[in-house]
Design a protein around this motif. Structure first.
Motif, PDB file in Angstrom:
ATOM      1  N   ASP A  76      -6.424   8.327  10.562  1.00 37.40           N
ATOM      2  CA  ASP A  76      -6.441   8.782   8.827  1.00 37.40           C
ATOM      3  C   ASP A  76      -5.825   7.222   8.291  1.00 37.40           C
ATOM      4  O   ASP A  76      -6.728   6.884   7.363  1.00 37.40           O
ATOM      5  CB  ASP A  76      -5.083   9.765   8.753  1.00 37.40           C
ATOM      6  N   VAL A  77      -4.936   6.772   8.809  1.00 36.79           N
ATOM      7  CA  VAL A  77      -4.400   5.558   8.292  1.00 36.79           C
ATOM      8  C   VAL A  77      -5.562   4.480   8.425  1.00 36.79           C
ATOM      9  O   VAL A  77      -5.667   3.773   7.315  1.00 36.79           O
ATOM     10  CB  VAL A  77      -3.071   4.936   8.971  1.00 36.79           C
ATOM     11  N   TYR A  78      -6.074   4.241   9.426  1.00 41.04           N
ATOM     12  CA  TYR A  78      -6.983   3.320   9.851  1.00 41.04           C
ATOM     13  C   TYR A  78      -8.259   3.470   8.772  1.00 41.04           C
ATOM     14  O   TYR A  78      -8.381   2.547   8.111  1.00 41.04           O
ATOM     15  CB  TYR A  78      -7.902   3.449  11.178  1.00 41.04           C
ATOM     16  N   HIS A  79      -8.946   4.590   8.420  1.00 37.83           N
ATOM     17  CA  HIS A  79      -9.996   4.807   7.643  1.00 37.83           C
ATOM     18  C   HIS A  79      -9.439   4.824   6.181  1.00 37.83           C
ATOM     19  O   HIS A  79     -10.117   3.944   5.631  1.00 37.83           O
ATOM     20  CB  HIS A  79     -10.573   6.191   8.144  1.00 37.83           C
ATOM     21  N   ASN A  80      -8.374   5.319   6.004  1.00 36.44           N
ATOM     22  CA  ASN A  80      -7.796   5.388   4.454  1.00 36.44           C
ATOM     23  C   ASN A  80      -7.121   4.451   4.000  1.00 36.44           C
ATOM     24  O   ASN A  80      -7.157   4.295   2.680  1.00 36.44           O
ATOM     25  CB  ASN A  80      -7.532   6.863   4.173  1.00 36.44           C
ATOM     26  N   VAL A  81      -6.729   3.616   4.787  1.00 37.73           N
ATOM     27  CA  VAL A  81      -5.538   2.591   4.404  1.00 37.73           C
ATOM     28  C   VAL A  81      -6.372   1.290   4.695  1.00 37.73           C
ATOM     29  O   VAL A  81      -6.763   0.316   3.900  1.00 37.73           O
ATOM     30  CB  VAL A  81      -4.175   2.959   4.816  1.00 37.73           C
ATOM     31  N   LEU A  82      -6.507   1.026   5.866  1.00 36.79           N
ATOM     32  CA  LEU A  82      -6.935  -0.302   6.379  1.00 36.79           C
ATOM     33  C   LEU A  82      -8.442  -0.588   5.882  1.00 36.79           C
ATOM     34  O   LEU A  82      -8.791  -1.626   5.568  1.00 36.79           O
ATOM     35  CB  LEU A  82      -6.668  -0.599   7.977  1.00 36.79           C
ATOM     36  N   CYS A  83      -9.181   0.477   6.121  1.00 34.01           N
ATOM     37  CA  CYS A  83     -10.740   0.329   5.824  1.00 34.01           C
ATOM     38  C   CYS A  83     -11.129   0.392   4.454  1.00 34.01           C
ATOM     39  O   CYS A  83     -12.180   0.462   4.198  1.00 34.01           O
ATOM     40  CB  CYS A  83     -11.413   0.968   6.979  1.00 34.01           C
ATOM     41  N   ASN A  84     -10.038   0.683   3.745  1.00 31.44           N
ATOM     42  CA  ASN A  84     -10.524   1.201   2.400  1.00 31.44           C
ATOM     43  C   ASN A  84      -9.643   0.122   1.195  1.00 31.44           C
ATOM     44  O   ASN A  84      -8.767   0.757   0.583  1.00 31.44           O
ATOM     45  CB  ASN A  84     -10.245   2.570   1.995  1.00 31.44           C
ATOM     46  N   TRP A 207       0.087  11.900   1.076  1.00 33.12           N
ATOM     47  CA  TRP A 207       0.676  10.966   2.255  1.00 33.12           C
ATOM     48  C   TRP A 207       0.040   9.814   2.516  1.00 33.12           C
ATOM     49  O   TRP A 207       0.611   8.665   2.788  1.00 33.12           O
ATOM     50  CB  TRP A 207       1.035  11.966   3.420  1.00 33.12           C
ATOM     51  N   ILE A 208      -1.277   9.770   2.355  1.00 31.46           N
ATOM     52  CA  ILE A 208      -1.749   8.493   2.536  1.00 31.46           C
ATOM     53  C   ILE A 208      -1.451   7.463   1.268  1.00 31.46           C
ATOM     54  O   ILE A 208      -1.164   6.252   1.325  1.00 31.46           O
ATOM     55  CB  ILE A 208      -3.601   8.615   2.672  1.00 31.46           C
ATOM     56  N   ARG A 209      -1.500   8.251   0.134  1.00 31.92           N
ATOM     57  CA  ARG A 209      -0.967   7.151  -0.956  1.00 31.92           C
ATOM     58  C   ARG A 209       0.086   6.757  -0.994  1.00 31.92           C
ATOM     59  O   ARG A 209       0.517   5.771  -1.295  1.00 31.92           O
ATOM     60  CB  ARG A 209      -0.966   8.257  -2.357  1.00 31.92           C
ATOM     61  N   ASN A 210       1.334   7.690  -0.422  1.00 38.92           N
ATOM     62  CA  ASN A 210       2.609   7.061  -0.037  1.00 38.92           C
ATOM     63  C   ASN A 210       2.620   5.861   1.041  1.00 38.92           C
ATOM     64  O   ASN A 210       3.216   5.025   0.830  1.00 38.92           O
ATOM     65  CB  ASN A 210       3.453   8.258   0.463  1.00 38.92           C
ATOM     66  N   VAL A 211       1.728   6.035   2.056  1.00 37.84           N
ATOM     67  CA  VAL A 211       1.694   4.938   3.008  1.00 37.84           C
ATOM     68  C   VAL A 211       1.169   3.630   2.255  1.00 37.84           C
ATOM     69  O   VAL A 211       1.916   2.632   2.520  1.00 37.84           O
ATOM     70  CB  VAL A 211       0.702   5.368   4.064  1.00 37.84           C
ATOM     71  N   GLN A 212       0.337   3.922   1.441  1.00 38.87           N
ATOM     72  CA  GLN A 212      -0.260   2.812   0.560  1.00 38.87           C
ATOM     73  C   GLN A 212       0.825   1.955  -0.122  1.00 38.87           C
ATOM     74  O   GLN A 212       1.232   0.875  -0.137  1.00 38.87           O
ATOM     75  CB  GLN A 212      -1.359   2.862  -0.020  1.00 38.87           C
ATOM     76  N   MET A 213       1.474   3.083  -0.662  1.00 39.12           N
ATOM     77  CA  MET A 213       2.757   2.325  -1.668  1.00 39.12           C
ATOM     78  C   MET A 213       3.931   1.909  -0.830  1.00 39.12           C
ATOM     79  O   MET A 213       4.165   0.828  -1.306  1.00 39.12           O
ATOM     80  CB  MET A 213       3.188   3.711  -2.272  1.00 39.12           C
ATOM     81  N   TYR A 214       4.107   2.326   0.323  1.00 39.40           N
ATOM     82  CA  TYR A 214       5.370   1.768   0.943  1.00 39.40           C
ATOM     83  C   TYR A 214       5.036   0.442   1.671  1.00 39.40           C
ATOM     84  O   TYR A 214       5.915  -0.189   1.976  1.00 39.40           O
ATOM     85  CB  TYR A 214       6.006   2.886   2.069  1.00 39.40           C
ATOM     86  N   LEU A 215       3.691   0.596   2.048  1.00 43.72           N
ATOM     87  CA  LEU A 215       3.426  -0.920   2.712  1.00 43.72           C
ATOM     88  C   LEU A 215       3.441  -2.092   1.698  1.00 43.72           C
ATOM     89  O   LEU A 215       4.321  -2.973   2.269  1.00 43.72           O
ATOM     90  CB  LEU A 215       1.959  -0.754   3.092  1.00 43.72           C
ATOM     91  N   PHE A 216       3.269  -1.785   0.528  1.00 42.90           N
ATOM     92  CA  PHE A 216       3.240  -2.621  -0.497  1.00 42.90           C
ATOM     93  C   PHE A 216       4.934  -2.832  -0.810  1.00 42.90           C
ATOM     94  O   PHE A 216       5.331  -3.954  -1.220  1.00 42.90           O
ATOM     95  CB  PHE A 216       2.488  -2.451  -1.857  1.00 42.90           C
ATOM     96  N   GLY A 217       5.396  -1.746  -0.667  1.00 42.94           N
ATOM     97  CA  GLY A 217       7.006  -1.623  -1.031  1.00 42.94           C
ATOM     98  C   GLY A 217       7.745  -2.306  -0.046  1.00 42.94           C
ATOM     99  O   GLY A 217       8.586  -3.137  -0.377  1.00 42.94           O
ATOM    100  N   ILE A 218       7.328  -2.428   1.181  1.00 40.42           N
ATOM    101  CA  ILE A 218       7.833  -3.364   2.298  1.00 40.42           C
ATOM    102  C   ILE A 218       7.574  -4.773   1.793  1.00 40.42           C
ATOM    103  O   ILE A 218       8.588  -5.749   1.899  1.00 40.42           O
ATOM    104  CB  ILE A 218       7.571  -2.970   3.588  1.00 40.42           C
ATOM    105  N   LEU A 219       6.359  -5.117   1.591  1.00 36.85           N
ATOM    106  CA  LEU A 219       6.029  -6.545   1.321  1.00 36.85           C
ATOM    107  C   LEU A 219       7.034  -6.992  -0.119  1.00 36.85           C
ATOM    108  O   LEU A 219       7.945  -8.186   0.042  1.00 36.85           O
ATOM    109  CB  LEU A 219       4.504  -6.549   0.753  1.00 36.85           C
ATOM    110  N   SER A 220       7.054  -6.205  -1.174  1.00 38.76           N
ATOM    111  CA  SER A 220       7.927  -6.624  -2.232  1.00 38.76           C
ATOM    112  C   SER A 220       9.192  -6.713  -2.071  1.00 38.76           C
ATOM    113  O   SER A 220      10.103  -7.654  -2.369  1.00 38.76           O
ATOM    114  CB  SER A 220       7.725  -5.625  -3.309  1.00 38.76           C
ATOM    115  N   GLY A 221       9.810  -5.769  -1.053  1.00 44.36           N
ATOM    116  CA  GLY A 221      11.070  -5.767  -0.393  1.00 44.36           C
ATOM    117  C   GLY A 221      11.482  -7.083   0.100  1.00 44.36           C
ATOM    118  O   GLY A 221      12.566  -7.534   0.090  1.00 44.36           O
TER     119      GLY A 221
END
Ligand code: NCC
Length: 330
Positions: A76-84, A207-221
């Motif tokens: 799910d993460v691969y298709h909807n986060v990394l490949c998108n 939950w995919i939206r949140n994964v996307q959000m927190y990945l950028f959140g970690i970078l910003s942090g």
């Protein structure tokens, strides 16, 4: 009783209650830890960064639960986060704004008492409404605008009266604290409405939206840690000044953030503001009853204003097509 979104009234009340109780505890705990003189002071940027890591981990665990397998989550993460990437990048803006807001909360609470913070922070009710109109095109009629302003005034009045701690603030920078809160109110309104617009306007799951959000959140942090506390972290270590209270703050930040996303999914940002207001009045009422205090005029006046605001906000909108039935806040 289930709504059209499948969530029952009881579930909605439950998430609003957790959100508000958690937020109140979070603010008090940050204020407490930032005003201690007897222990080394932790670096707040590291706390914000660890909260983002914690929220990402919880979101991944919830995805494993949803798919009933680790492989399902990874797919799910691969298709909807990394490949998108174009969809994933939609979450970059709110996560940067939230990173700024989450860091500013520590600046504000290091310079203001918790009561002043909570009262001024209610301005976010108004900034959120403005962003709902501008960004989502939500129709708010003059009566509802009046309700929103009355709600702000009512909650502020209730909180002025519940604030019975007069702290010695001479070491603090009041102006810095106030500016931080005003910027936070703008950030909360903008990022909240942006998140709602993207979440409700696309098929991507929460939950995919949140994964996307927190990945950028970690970078910003990470950017915040490097720009503000790089030397401190290098000299004293990442977890300098951490004790159990700081870990509880990270836990509460995670609960608060995840519940915020659930509230926005099942309700909306304006209802979040209204419910927070009601809970603040209930909490003040509870503490008055519990500690056997009598109510003052500010508390009673503020409660009446909040009640009138809810009534006015839920009145049916005048429409060209004849009379409408009354309905709840929306
Ligand atoms: O200010 P507020 O929320 O709008 O901030 C939203 C918080 O939720 C996180 N978030 C948002 C969306 C999403 N998908 N995931 C998230 O993790 C953001 O990172 C941001 O921290 C409120 O309405 O009053 C509320 O207030 C905060 C907090 O008290 C204040 O921001 C402190 O300055 C609450 N957060 C916590 O209790 C940890 C939030 O629950 C409610």
């Amino acid at each position: 009783m289930a709504g059209s979104d499948g969530a029952s009234f009881g579930f909605k009340m439950y998430i609003l209650l957790v959100l508000t109780l958690n937020a109140t505890g979070y603010i008090l705990l940050i204020r407490y830890t930032r005003s201690r003189d007897d222990v080394p002071m932790y670096f707040s940027t590291t706390t914000v960064l660890l909260s983002e890591c914690s929220k990402l981990s919880i979101s991944l665990i919830l995805l494993i639960k949803e798919h009933k397998s680790v492989v399902g989550m990874i797919r799910d993460v691969y298709h909807n986060v990394l490949c998108n990437p174009s969809d994933t990048f939609k979450m970059c803006i709110p996560s940067i704004i939230y990173a700024l807001q989450n860091n500013l909360a520590f600046v504000a609470l290091s310079n203001l008492d918790a009561a002043t913070y909570q009262i001024t922070y209610q301005l976010k009710i108004i900034t959120t409404a403005v962003f709902m109109v501008v960004m989502i095109g939500k129709k708010i009629n003059p009566m509802q605008w009046l309700a929103i302003f009355l709600l702000f005034a009512g909650v502020a009045a209730v909180q002025v009266e519940s604030a019975n701690t007069k702290e010695d603030m001479k070491h603090y920078n009041y102006m810095k604290g106030l500016i931080s809160i005003i910027v936070s109110c703008l950030c909360s309104g903008f990022a909240g409405v942006y998140f709602e617009k993207v979440l409700k306007g696309t098929e991507t799951t929460l939950w995919i939206r949140n994964v996307q959000m927190y990945l950028f959140g970690i970078l910003s942090g990470l950017v915040a840690v490097f720009t503000k506390d790089y030397n401190n972290v290098m000299t004293h270590g990442f977890l300098y000044g951490y004790d159990v209270y700081v870990f509880v703050i990270i836990g509460m930040a995670s609960i608060g953030g995840l519940y915020t996303s659930i509230v926005v999914k099942y309700l909306d940002n304006i209802i979040k503001g209204f419910s927070t207001a009601v809970s603040i009045v209930m909490a003040a009422l509870g503490s008055f009853l519990f500690f056997g205090k009598s109510f003052g005029y500010l508390f009673m006046g503020g409660s009446v204003l909040v009640t009138v605001a809810i009534y006015l906000y839920s009145l049916p909108k005048p429409a060209a097509g004849g009379p409408q039935k009354a309905r709840g806040p929306q």
